[in-house]
Design a protein around this motif. Sequence first.
Motif, PDB file in Angstrom:
ATOM      1  N   ARG A 153      -4.263  -3.566   3.979  1.00 35.49           N
ATOM      2  CA  ARG A 153      -3.877  -2.750   2.816  1.00 35.49           C
ATOM      3  C   ARG A 153      -4.929  -1.688   2.530  1.00 35.49           C
ATOM      4  N   GLN A 154      -6.196  -2.079   2.558  1.00 32.89           N
ATOM      5  CA  GLN A 154      -7.255  -1.108   2.284  1.00 32.89           C
ATOM      6  C   GLN A 154      -7.259   0.012   3.321  1.00 32.89           C
ATOM      7  N   THR A 157     -12.310   0.356   6.613  1.00 36.47           N
ATOM      8  CA  THR A 157     -11.788  -0.466   5.532  1.00 36.47           C
ATOM      9  C   THR A 157     -12.739  -0.458   4.350  1.00 36.47           C
ATOM     10  N   LYS A 187     -12.583   3.331   2.684  1.00 36.31           N
ATOM     11  CA  LYS A 187     -11.336   3.839   2.131  1.00 36.31           C
ATOM     12  C   LYS A 187     -10.847   2.876   1.061  1.00 36.31           C
ATOM     13  N   GLY A 188     -10.311   3.403   0.005  1.00 39.14           N
ATOM     14  CA  GLY A 188      -9.816   2.522  -1.038  1.00 39.14           C
ATOM     15  C   GLY A 188      -9.102   3.278  -2.124  1.00 39.14           C
ATOM     16  N   PHE A 214      -5.406  -8.076   2.867  1.00 44.78           N
ATOM     17  CA  PHE A 214      -6.372  -7.239   2.144  1.00 44.78           C
ATOM     18  C   PHE A 214      -6.973  -6.184   3.065  1.00 44.78           C
ATOM     19  N   SER A 249       0.800  -1.226   0.000  1.00 45.25           N
ATOM     20  CA  SER A 249       0.000   0.000   0.000  1.00 45.25           C
ATOM     21  C   SER A 249       0.835   1.279   0.000  1.00 45.25           C
TER      22      SER A 249
END
Length: 296
Positions: free
Chosen positions: A178-179, A292, A295-296, A175, A117
């Motif tokens: 990271r998000q 989570t 946000k992306g 996952f 990320s």
Amino acid sequence: MRPSTSVASENNLAVKRKKPFVSVQNIETGFVYIILIIFAAMYIIPFLWLLSGSLKTSSELFTHPPIWIPKQLQWSNFTTAFSEFPFLLYLKNTLIITFSTIIGAVFSNSLIAYGFSRIEWKFRDGVFILVLATLMLPFQVTMIPLFVLFKNFGWIGTYLPLIVPAFFGNPFFIFLLRQFFIGIPKELSESAKIDGASEFTIYWKIIMPLSKPILTTVVIFAFIGAWGDFIGPLIFLSDNKLYTLSLGIQQIMSENDPRWTLLMAVGVAMTLPVIIVFFVMQKYFIQGITFTGTKG
């Protein structure tokens, strides 16, 4: 001025009276609450039955129609279960595996997620997609290759096959983390780099303190997974002195005449820590899942 004021107040009262008590919004809200109550009952009722059964006699447990409240609470089921069942030994084994797994899950997955990320490198997105693709592989597919691998290492019959994999990442946790990391402003990292901070310093002193909600989510999932794991200990543990609670209970159930009230008492003792951990950490857990998802 007084007559006009009284007329205005009377008009306001008339408007309030005309407003229907049952509106479309109230109906929708009530429908949502009913659905939530139904789903909550689906999860609560089995635990209440488990708790009720742990306080019954054997005859009351199999009475038809079933009774929810015993005539006399059998608290002795708990003391008998803990004396006849090596609960403390299996609890110690379970805690060793669980806390080691949590440490590995938090450290390894957060470090890997930071690389996916916050650091730019070639084929990063492609490798991340490959990592996510491993989510489609169930444990049953990799079970035999892992057993052969750990047997060659000489780890069968030890805690290592249950602990070491946690230090090499979990695609689902990677996952989630990271998000969440993507949503942290990059200006913080850039300012730290200007001050001479290394990537690990940024990860440890900036990103990790800001990620308490999602780290709590990972802790809860890792705790539940390790605490209730049955297949792993069944495959890799051969000495009953190393058995976990879930595996130890199964050994009792496999006997010719299992004592169901005692099993239910042990089941309550196994379930309570999970409930306590969730309620203690639910604030951060909900924040982690919410952030989570947004946000992306």
